[in-house]
Design a protein around this motif. Sequence first.
Motif, mmCIF file in Angstrom:
data_model
loop_
_atom_site.group_PDB
_atom_site.id
_atom_site.type_symbol
_atom_site.label_atom_id
_atom_site.label_comp_id
_atom_site.label_asym_id
_atom_site.label_seq_id
_atom_site.Cartn_x
_atom_site.Cartn_y
_atom_site.Cartn_z
ATOM 1 N N GLY A 55 0.809 -1.224 0.000
ATOM 2 C CA GLY A 55 0.000 0.000 0.000
ATOM 3 C C GLY A 55 0.837 1.268 0.000
ATOM 4 N N LEU A 56 0.453 2.202 -0.879
ATOM 5 C CA LEU A 56 1.190 3.464 -0.986
ATOM 6 C C LEU A 56 0.827 4.381 0.179
ATOM 7 C CD1 LEU A 56 0.732 4.218 -4.806
ATOM 8 C CD2 LEU A 56 2.398 2.704 -3.688
ATOM 9 N N VAL A 57 1.781 5.204 0.578
ATOM 10 C CA VAL A 57 1.534 6.179 1.642
ATOM 11 C C VAL A 57 2.001 7.547 1.157
ATOM 12 C CG1 VAL A 57 3.766 5.677 2.769
ATOM 13 C CG2 VAL A 57 1.943 6.782 4.080
ATOM 14 N N ASP A 58 1.229 8.581 1.507
ATOM 15 C CA ASP A 58 1.634 9.946 1.177
ATOM 16 C C ASP A 58 2.090 10.654 2.448
ATOM 17 O OD1 ASP A 58 2.117 12.278 -0.187
ATOM 18 O OD2 ASP A 58 0.056 13.008 0.016
ATOM 19 N N LEU A 59 3.325 11.098 2.438
ATOM 20 C CA LEU A 59 3.881 11.759 3.629
ATOM 21 C C LEU A 59 3.385 13.189 3.793
ATOM 22 C CD1 LEU A 59 7.683 10.780 3.702
ATOM 23 C CD2 LEU A 59 5.759 9.769 4.932
ATOM 24 N N HIS A 60 2.718 13.724 2.788
ATOM 25 C CA HIS A 60 2.475 15.170 2.813
ATOM 26 C C HIS A 60 1.102 15.496 2.233
ATOM 27 C CE1 HIS A 60 4.771 19.202 2.759
ATOM 28 N NE2 HIS A 60 3.483 19.456 2.746
ATOM 29 N N THR A 61 0.086 15.439 3.090
ATOM 30 C CA THR A 61 -1.294 15.683 2.658
ATOM 31 C C THR A 61 -1.915 16.765 3.532
ATOM 32 O OG1 THR A 61 -1.525 13.349 2.072
ATOM 33 C CG2 THR A 61 -3.555 14.609 2.321
ATOM 34 N N HIS A 62 -2.627 17.665 2.894
ATOM 35 C CA HIS A 62 -3.394 18.660 3.651
ATOM 36 C C HIS A 62 -4.864 18.257 3.590
ATOM 37 C CE1 HIS A 62 0.036 21.400 4.142
ATOM 38 N NE2 HIS A 62 0.379 21.026 2.922
ATOM 39 N N LEU A 63 -5.398 17.823 4.720
ATOM 40 C CA LEU A 63 -6.791 17.357 4.754
ATOM 41 C C LEU A 63 -7.763 18.474 5.122
ATOM 42 C CD1 LEU A 63 -6.443 13.804 6.358
ATOM 43 C CD2 LEU A 63 -6.860 14.375 3.959
ATOM 44 N N ARG A 64 -7.239 19.596 5.618
ATOM 45 C CA ARG A 64 -8.033 20.824 5.851
ATOM 46 C C ARG A 64 -9.074 20.728 6.971
ATOM 47 N NH1 ARG A 64 -4.259 23.272 3.532
ATOM 48 N NH2 ARG A 64 -4.336 23.716 1.305
ATOM 49 N N GLU A 65 -9.281 19.548 7.533
ATOM 50 C CA GLU A 65 -10.234 19.429 8.632
ATOM 51 C C GLU A 65 -9.448 19.307 9.932
ATOM 52 O OE1 GLU A 65 -13.070 16.244 8.253
ATOM 53 O OE2 GLU A 65 -13.942 16.630 10.210
ATOM 54 N N PRO A 66 -9.711 20.127 10.925
ATOM 55 C CA PRO A 66 -10.797 21.093 11.026
ATOM 56 C C PRO A 66 -10.458 22.447 10.393
ATOM 57 C CG PRO A 66 -9.544 21.093 13.061
ATOM 58 C CD PRO A 66 -8.919 20.037 12.163
ATOM 59 N N GLY A 67 -11.508 23.197 10.052
ATOM 60 C CA GLY A 67 -11.339 24.596 9.682
ATOM 61 C C GLY A 67 -11.751 24.943 8.286
ATOM 62 N N ARG A 68 -11.323 24.144 7.312
ATOM 63 C CA ARG A 68 -11.680 24.461 5.930
ATOM 64 C C ARG A 68 -12.356 23.253 5.289
ATOM 65 N NH1 ARG A 68 -10.230 29.196 3.308
ATOM 66 N NH2 ARG A 68 -11.842 28.433 1.896
ATOM 67 N N GLU A 69 -13.453 22.844 5.902
ATOM 68 C CA GLU A 69 -14.166 21.676 5.394
ATOM 69 C C GLU A 69 -14.779 21.932 4.019
ATOM 70 O OE1 GLU A 69 -14.354 22.926 8.412
ATOM 71 O OE2 GLU A 69 -13.932 21.327 9.855
ATOM 72 N N ASP A 70 -14.836 23.204 3.601
ATOM 73 C CA ASP A 70 -15.303 23.479 2.235
ATOM 74 C C ASP A 70 -14.260 23.043 1.215
ATOM 75 O OD1 ASP A 70 -13.646 25.617 3.261
ATOM 76 O OD2 ASP A 70 -14.198 26.799 1.499
ATOM 77 N N GLU A 71 -12.993 22.967 1.640
ATOM 78 C CA GLU A 71 -11.926 22.606 0.700
ATOM 79 C C GLU A 71 -11.631 21.103 0.711
ATOM 80 O OE1 GLU A 71 -9.410 26.747 0.612
ATOM 81 O OE2 GLU A 71 -8.748 25.229 2.029
ATOM 82 N N GLU A 72 -11.673 20.513 1.877
ATOM 83 C CA GLU A 72 -11.447 19.074 2.010
ATOM 84 C C GLU A 72 -11.848 18.675 3.417
ATOM 85 O OE1 GLU A 72 -11.128 16.788 -0.390
ATOM 86 O OE2 GLU A 72 -8.965 16.890 -0.805
ATOM 87 N N THR A 73 -12.224 17.407 3.553
ATOM 88 C CA THR A 73 -12.472 16.860 4.889
ATOM 89 C C THR A 73 -11.653 15.583 5.015
ATOM 90 O OG1 THR A 73 -14.309 15.503 4.120
ATOM 91 C CG2 THR A 73 -14.859 17.724 4.906
ATOM 92 N N ILE A 74 -11.642 15.047 6.208
ATOM 93 C CA ILE A 74 -10.948 13.770 6.381
ATOM 94 C C ILE A 74 -11.623 12.716 5.509
ATOM 95 C CG2 ILE A 74 -10.542 11.944 8.078
ATOM 96 C CD1 ILE A 74 -9.871 14.296 10.062
ATOM 97 N N PHE A 75 -12.941 12.803 5.376
ATOM 98 C CA PHE A 75 -13.638 11.856 4.502
ATOM 99 C C PHE A 75 -13.261 12.070 3.031
ATOM 100 C CE2 PHE A 75 -17.270 11.103 1.652
ATOM 101 C CZ PHE A 75 -17.310 9.722 1.736
ATOM 102 N N SER A 76 -13.426 13.301 2.530
ATOM 103 C CA SER A 76 -13.180 13.521 1.093
ATOM 104 C C SER A 76 -11.703 13.354 0.743
ATOM 105 C CB SER A 76 -13.680 14.905 0.665
ATOM 106 O OG SER A 76 -12.911 15.944 1.250
ATOM 107 N N GLY A 77 -10.842 13.758 1.665
ATOM 108 C CA GLY A 77 -9.403 13.642 1.410
ATOM 109 C C GLY A 77 -8.950 12.191 1.383
ATOM 110 N N THR A 78 -9.506 11.384 2.280
ATOM 111 C CA THR A 78 -9.110 9.971 2.253
ATOM 112 C C THR A 78 -9.761 9.249 1.076
ATOM 113 O OG1 THR A 78 -10.842 9.435 3.867
ATOM 114 C CG2 THR A 78 -8.605 9.807 4.730
#
Lengths: 430, 311
Positions: A55-78
């Motif tokens: 399985g691939l792993v990304d060391l550098h992700t901005h999930l934006r939650e909390p605070g900018r859920e309009d841009e990404e959430t833990i759900f949408s980002g994953t």
Amino acid sequence: MALLLKNGRVVDPSKGTDEVADIVIRDGVIVEIGHDLTIPKGETLDVSEKVILPGLVDLHTHLREPGREDEETIFSGTAAAARGGFTAVCAMPNTDPVCDNGSKVRFVVERAAEEGLVRVYPIGAVTKGQAGEQLAEIGDMRAEGAVAFSDDGHSISSAGMARVAMDYLKAFDAVMVSHCEDTSLSRPGVVNEGVVSTRLGLPGWPAAAEEVMVARDIRLSELTGCRVHLAHLSTARSVDLVREAKARGVRVTCEVTPHHLFLDEDALVSYDTNLKMNPPLRTAADRHALVEGLLDGTVDAIATDHAPHAPHEKELEFELAPFGTTGLETALSLVNTHLVATGRLSWNDVARLMSSGPRAVFGLPRVRIEPGQVADITVVDPEARVEVAADSFVSASRNSAFIGQRLLGRASEVLVGGYFALKGGKVVDR
Amino acid sequence: MLSCRHIMTMSDLDADDIISILDTADSFSEVNERRIKKLPTLRGRTVVNLFLEPSTRTRTSFELAAKRLSADAINFSASASATVKGESLRDTARTLSAMACDLVIVRHRYAGAPHMLAECMDAHIINGGDGIHEHPTQALLDLFTMRRTLGRLEGLTVGIIGDIAHSRVAGSLVPALRTVGATPVVIGPPTLMPARPDVLGADVAYSLDEALPTLDVAYMLRVQFERADAMPFPSNREYARLYGMNASRMASAKPEMIVMHPGPMNRGVEISADVADSPRSVVLDQVNAGVAVRMAVMYLLLGGEDSGAAA
């Protein structure tokens, strides 16, 4: 529940193998690898002509939650991560509020457990509020599951503060992830200083602003003995500095992003803010040097710096728009198109740069394709035709620097702990 | 007719376009000498001056040009508009587009603003200055003034002196001079140079005194730095000594060399009062040319279309 993956090319960089085999997974664990395997009941998936990677792993992700859920959430980002072939992402702490104490780390861990489609490893801030002035509660965050520490988005401008942070981190053998930018040189720059800054009349962000910080942090790593991971290196000299440091035995690692590998400043013919990132796109020579760094082992990981942004902010004037491009859903396709299909990297190299290498950098649990191991697996269809379109993303944002490109290959299945997060190229919502 | 729909950067114009604009401006310049200075050419057309950063000179010049061609000229400026309430430039552009205007002149403190407008609206766009990027009509009026005063453009050596890095005037004038066969030389301290002056097409000199005898035109840029930290030169006094145009320096220049300045001038810094007011200064000719040149670009951008009964 049993699953048989039939006739895939099984790649495992820990053994250097790449051969066709069948894999049996039961209750989330790989139980058997071999030829002509069958299972009495359960699901059989024909993966012939496909490549099976740890399985691939990304060391550098901005999930934006909390605070900018309009841009990404833990759900949408994953979900975006799953679509891109990742079984895990490391979440940067520059949320609102900044992830700088144990309870905020716990929030990410708990949200990811509830909503995440892939594993989420939180990264904690090094300093309170990422302000670069006072240590954040590193021990507290570590106890709650932070895997590394970073003020990403900023350098710790004071060398003295950076040294204190590294000294403190050393007690935990924790990694400091360094965003290398001397802002007294880079600001108000928005594009590489040189041809493009001159032609477009935009303030320049010179390569040297990164390189002086790379040199400083390498030197501070030597002074303190702290492990330092240099994020999103963009210049040829930065790679040289890491190469030299590694040869001296300094505990330094580094990552490069797909956008710095596969785009350069020549792409900036107009004012497309999807091409505005920090650090900026550099020259073709820098890009080639980054690829050389991948090939000779100087670079430990390909990391996306997935940075979702709201359209109304990306549509501002170039100098006002935020920095960043999304990356989770295009990284693997880009690597395949430009490096594997062209014969420069083997699938073992890909597994090294996107799975085992990055896991070693942060000391994450190892993921291997062998009996007894947890089934975190990425299945790649290397022949799939991919057209990157603005409406093609599952991320909540669509600010991709690669819109309009035609690419080759993509993840078809992603298994996280034996469960499908992606199947037949479609995200599986649990 | 021009080869382009908009004038956003000098690269939109080829050498024929430039000559056509200058020739057209010549005839409008005669109109501007008349007692009745108005032509019916653009009657019924709407020209919007979208000035999102303070400007009096350029805005007035465009407004006058539009009015002398009988266009309806509307000023939409930052202080009196929605932009201070946070409306995005794109929304402003869409709003203006919905009002069906024919030509928009945009001045904005950020580079690329004209490109953004062109994406969002049907009108023709003229860049009235975007960030530190370009200011094409300034370059055109400068070429017009040089040609009128010196009789030619090809073969001229034009020194552009001062803050090249932050000058949208230099950003347009350098490529404009190259296009017409003149040689631009940018002169100033390295702290005021762009990263790659060669990309614009300029030769570079750090010493004004060394370059001065070769120049046919000395184009003085306005110096304006208010910051105390990381000032790009030690003092106005030292700047004037090294890069200011004054009477003693004029003595070592070619006798026919002219002095230009885009205005407003800092007397005593980049240009001394005696030079500014001397016959070799063509600063007011530049201002005068501005109206004729802007009439020419408006006419050539709009007049080629159905210009109605009034044309």
